[in-house]
Scaffold this active site. Structure first.
Site, short mmCIF file in Angstrom:
data_model
loop_
_atom_site.label_atom_id
_atom_site.label_comp_id
_atom_site.label_asym_id
_atom_site.label_seq_id
_atom_site.Cartn_x
_atom_site.Cartn_y
_atom_site.Cartn_z
N ASP A 1 87.62 109.50 -4.80
CA ASP A 1 87.05 110.26 -5.92
C ASP A 1 87.56 109.72 -7.27
OD1 ASP A 1 85.11 112.17 -5.77
OD2 ASP A 1 86.45 113.81 -5.18
N LYS B 1 77.53 114.61 1.63
CA LYS B 1 78.43 113.47 1.79
C LYS B 1 78.43 113.02 3.25
CE LYS B 1 81.00 114.85 -2.22
NZ LYS B 1 82.05 115.69 -2.81
N GLN C 1 87.55 118.35 -1.64
CA GLN C 1 86.41 118.92 -2.37
C GLN C 1 86.91 119.94 -3.40
OE1 GLN C 1 83.06 118.00 -2.08
NE2 GLN C 1 82.87 119.27 -3.89
#
Ligand code: NDP
Length: 281
Positions: free
Chosen positions: A119, A52, A96
């Protein structure tokens, strides 16, 4: 032989367009910022976070990674998220997953400001997808839909069978395909006679997490087969689809690696750019 749905090439094209949008924002005085929070030292998560960071660098997005010790308390993690919610320079916040077991994932995710939830896992964004309202769409399902459309796979009226009902892949891709007017059976570990479902699929999405689970006899000739799985076997990454055999039957197939995974990171970048654009444009 199936046409390859080349996530790597599609993502590369999309990244060029995103770079133009990042540059346009910078010309308006806005540097796009993404903060990733990593709790603990899960090796797979470390790889994802690194990738990322690389994608941010490629686009000129200010990518910041905050690494917290595995024993971080829920209160401290939420306090950090709330601080980032208030920071103007931060357009996207990503926690995460998976989190260490003592942390409650859905409770933690609920504290990310929905606008910064790049997300797309916040309950508000999930709810918007399920009720057909515009919101942030989770990266993997968004990438799958992009890949199918860019590959010219017909969707409307087709039977799209999804295997896997997780909140991050199975359910949201089923919803996106439904919104595209597919008919969508959603299969899982209790589904009886799975192959009877998969053999009817014009579009088959495998998000199971079992190496080479989908075999050629489970696939309708000419179907578009999307392999979401990331499984490590003898040090190699393989998908949920037996690529070598299924490639001979399917009309379209996405490889692993170089398929959905590449699209996922690219869609994360897109969600981040969109979050910044919402503030500025
Ligand atoms: P989960 O483990 O959360 O979900 C797996 C799903 O598969 C469950 O719904 C489960 O059913 C179903 N399942 C398990 N066994 C069977 C079976 N024998 N028959 C039918 N269904 C079955 O996984 P995720 O959705 O998080 O991920 C799926 C895969 O995709 C993993 O390999 C993961 O690494 C990968 N992934 C890849 C991404 C990418 O960017 N390419 C992003 C996210 C995930 P039940 O609900 O009944 O248990």
């Amino acid at each position: 032989m199936a046409k390859i749905m080349d996530g790597k090439a599609l993502a590369a094209e999309q990244m060029i367009q995103l770079k133009t949008r990042v540059d346009a924002l910078r010309d308006k005085g806005k540097t796009v910022g993404l903060t990733v929070i990593l709790v603990g030292d899960n090796p797979a998560s470390q790889v994802y976070v690194r990738n990322k960071g690389k994608a941010c660098q490629e686009l000129g997005i200010l990518g910041d990674t905050i690494v917290l010790p595995a024993e971080t308390s829920q209160e401290d993690l939420i306090a950090l998220i709330e601080k980032l919610n208030r920071e103007k320079a931060v357009d996207g916040i990503l926690v995460q997953l998976p989190l260490p077991r003592h942390l409650n994932e859905s409770e933690v995710l609920r504290h990310i400001a929905p606008d910064k939830d790049v997300d797309g896992f916040h309950i508000e964004n999930a709810g918007k997808l399920f009720t057909g309202q515009p919101g942030v769409v989770a990266c993997t399902p968004k990438g799958i839909l992009h890949m199918l459309k860019a590959s010219g796979v017909p969707l409307s009226g087709k039977e799209a069978v999804v295997i896997g009902r997780s909140n991050i892949v199975g359910k949201p891709i089923a919803m996106l395909l439904l919104n595209e007017n597919c008919t969508v059976p959603l299969c899982h570990s209790r589904t009886q006679d799975l192959a009877a479902h998969t053999r009817r699929a014009d579009i088959l999405v495998a998000a199971v997490g079992k190496p080479r689970f989908i075999t050629a006899d489970m696939v309708k000739p000419g179907a578009a087969v999307v392999d979401v799985g990331i499984n490590r076997v003898d040090g190699k990454v393989v998908g949920d689809v037996d690529f070598e055999q299924v490639e001979k039957v399917a009309g379209y197939i996405s490889p692993v690696p170089g398929g959905v995974g590449k699209m996922t990171i690219c869609m994360l970048m897109e969600n981040t750019v969109e979050a910044a654009e919402r503030k500025v444009l």
